[in-house]
Design a protein around this motif. Structure first.
Motif, PDB file in Angstrom:
ATOM      1  N   GLY A  87       0.788  -1.224   0.000  1.00 14.54           N
ATOM      2  CA  GLY A  87       0.000   0.000   0.000  1.00 14.54           C
ATOM      3  C   GLY A  87       0.822   1.276   0.000  1.00 14.54           C
ATOM      4  O   GLY A  87       0.267   2.365   0.100  1.00 14.54           O
ATOM      5  N   VAL A  88       2.145   1.145  -0.129  1.00 10.23           N
ATOM      6  CA  VAL A  88       3.013   2.325  -0.181  1.00 10.23           C
ATOM      7  C   VAL A  88       3.566   2.430  -1.608  1.00 10.23           C
ATOM      8  O   VAL A  88       4.451   1.684  -2.013  1.00 10.23           O
ATOM      9  N   VAL A  89       2.988   3.358  -2.374  1.00  9.18           N
ATOM     10  CA  VAL A  89       3.397   3.608  -3.755  1.00  9.18           C
ATOM     11  C   VAL A  89       4.513   4.641  -3.733  1.00  9.18           C
ATOM     12  O   VAL A  89       4.423   5.650  -3.021  1.00  9.18           O
ATOM     13  N   LEU A  90       5.544   4.392  -4.522  1.00  4.89           N
ATOM     14  CA  LEU A  90       6.669   5.323  -4.628  1.00  4.89           C
ATOM     15  C   LEU A  90       6.850   5.760  -6.073  1.00  4.89           C
ATOM     16  O   LEU A  90       6.749   4.940  -6.997  1.00  4.89           O
ATOM     17  N   ALA A  91       7.113   7.040  -6.260  1.00  6.02           N
ATOM     18  CA  ALA A  91       7.480   7.578  -7.573  1.00  6.02           C
ATOM     19  C   ALA A  91       8.999   7.717  -7.570  1.00  6.02           C
ATOM     20  O   ALA A  91       9.580   8.269  -6.629  1.00  6.02           O
ATOM     21  N   VAL A  92       9.627   7.207  -8.628  1.00 11.47           N
ATOM     22  CA  VAL A  92      11.087   7.171  -8.705  1.00 11.47           C
ATOM     23  C   VAL A  92      11.529   7.841 -10.000  1.00 11.47           C
ATOM     24  O   VAL A  92      11.011   7.535 -11.074  1.00 11.47           O
ATOM     25  N   MET A 100       5.498   9.782  -2.745  1.00 15.79           N
ATOM     26  CA  MET A 100       4.932   8.630  -2.049  1.00 15.79           C
ATOM     27  C   MET A 100       3.440   8.794  -1.861  1.00 15.79           C
ATOM     28  O   MET A 100       2.934   9.912  -1.778  1.00 15.79           O
ATOM     29  N   ALA A 101       2.749   7.673  -1.812  1.00 14.29           N
ATOM     30  CA  ALA A 101       1.335   7.628  -1.450  1.00 14.29           C
ATOM     31  C   ALA A 101       1.153   6.395  -0.583  1.00 14.29           C
ATOM     32  O   ALA A 101       1.283   5.272  -1.060  1.00 14.29           O
ATOM     33  N   ALA A 102       0.914   6.606   0.699  1.00 17.34           N
ATOM     34  CA  ALA A 102       0.758   5.508   1.646  1.00 17.34           C
ATOM     35  C   ALA A 102      -0.715   5.316   1.984  1.00 17.34           C
ATOM     36  O   ALA A 102      -1.394   6.258   2.376  1.00 17.34           O
ATOM     37  N   THR A 103      -1.190   4.088   1.820  1.00 18.78           N
ATOM     38  CA  THR A 103      -2.579   3.745   2.079  1.00 18.78           C
ATOM     39  C   THR A 103      -2.630   2.546   3.008  1.00 18.78           C
ATOM     40  O   THR A 103      -1.893   1.580   2.810  1.00 18.78           O
ATOM     41  N   SER A 104      -3.498   2.616   4.000  1.00 20.38           N
ATOM     42  CA  SER A 104      -3.657   1.501   4.930  1.00 20.38           C
ATOM     43  C   SER A 104      -5.074   0.953   4.836  1.00 20.38           C
ATOM     44  O   SER A 104      -5.987   1.634   4.366  1.00 20.38           O
ATOM     45  N   ILE A 105      -5.228  -0.278   5.296  1.00 19.87           N
ATOM     46  CA  ILE A 105      -6.535  -0.908   5.380  1.00 19.87           C
ATOM     47  C   ILE A 105      -6.911  -0.928   6.852  1.00 19.87           C
ATOM     48  O   ILE A 105      -6.192  -1.479   7.679  1.00 19.87           O
ATOM     49  N   ALA A 111     -10.354   1.725   3.456  1.00 28.43           N
ATOM     50  CA  ALA A 111      -8.959   2.101   3.235  1.00 28.43           C
ATOM     51  C   ALA A 111      -8.783   3.552   3.667  1.00 28.43           C
ATOM     52  O   ALA A 111      -9.739   4.338   3.643  1.00 28.43           O
ATOM     53  N   PHE A 112      -7.576   3.889   4.078  1.00 26.32           N
ATOM     54  CA  PHE A 112      -7.291   5.255   4.518  1.00 26.32           C
ATOM     55  C   PHE A 112      -6.017   5.742   3.844  1.00 26.32           C
ATOM     56  O   PHE A 112      -4.979   5.086   3.901  1.00 26.32           O
ATOM     57  N   SER A 113      -6.115   6.889   3.195  1.00 24.36           N
ATOM     58  CA  SER A 113      -4.959   7.515   2.555  1.00 24.36           C
ATOM     59  C   SER A 113      -4.183   8.269   3.630  1.00 24.36           C
ATOM     60  O   SER A 113      -4.597   9.329   4.079  1.00 24.36           O
ATOM     61  N   GLU A 114      -3.068   7.703   4.041  1.00 26.78           N
ATOM     62  CA  GLU A 114      -2.259   8.249   5.128  1.00 26.78           C
ATOM     63  C   GLU A 114      -1.512   9.516   4.709  1.00 26.78           C
ATOM     64  O   GLU A 114      -1.465  10.484   5.448  1.00 26.78           O
TER      65      GLU A 114
END
Length: 177
Positions: A87-92, A100-105, A111-114
């Motif tokens: 759930g942690v997307v990284l742009a490189v 970064m885009a961190a999402t938790s369940i 889901a929650f966009s942290e």
């Protein structure tokens, strides 16, 4: 000072993924790669790099205050039951982590966009939107119906980006007795 946070939610069943595919294509054509913590390996050095990126990106959040120490960050954001490296997307860009885009369940069933953030040097290119689309895909893959987030009311760019994706205001929660 009490902050009246902007609480938003997105109906993942109604989200039109195709409408935002051009942002992903444009970013990839510009040489941006997208990956996840899971794909890179959820190792100590990557967790430290994520902490540094999150700390830098969070500096612009109104009234953010002092950022966590590394130990606090790990304890409160990583070493929790809701953390999933998928759930942690990284742009490189050229091997450097730039977003970064961190999402938790959440155990409540959504889901929650942290956090979604991009280094100042790379803003204005649609990266936040592209990462958020990938975060939405992650939440859908986990069977979620709703993606929620909250923002300081002064964080107008983040609020605007989320509204553009279709997020709407969350109904106010009843006061606890």
């Amino acid at each position: 000072m009490v902050v009246d946070w902007v609480r938003l939610k997105l109906d993942l069943d109604a989200f039109d993924n195709a409408r935002f595919e051009p942002y992903l294509r444009r970013c990839r054509q510009a040489g941006i790669e997208f990956t996840t913590m899971a794909a890179l390996g959820d190792a100590a050095e990557h967790r430290h790099a994520l902490y540094e990126l999150n700390k830098t990106c969070s500096a612009d959040i109104p009234e953010r205050g002092e950022f966590y120490t590394l130990d606090e960050y790990l304890a409160q954001r990583i070493e929790t039951p809701t953390y999933d490296p998928r759930g942690v997307v990284l742009a490189v860009d050229g091997g450097s982590w730039i977003g970064m885009a961190a999402t938790s369940i959440r155990p409540e069933g959504h889901a929650f966009s942290e956090m979604t953030g991009v280094l100042a040097s790379h803003r204005g290119r649609g990266l936040s939107l592209a990462m958020k689309v990938l975060a939405i895909r992650y939440a859908r893959s986990r069977g979620m119906r709703w993606l929620r987030t909250l923002h300081h009311p002064g964080n107008t760019s983040a609020i605007g980006m989320n509204r553009r994706l279709g997020f709407v205001d969350e109904e106010p929660r009843p006061a606890m007795a």
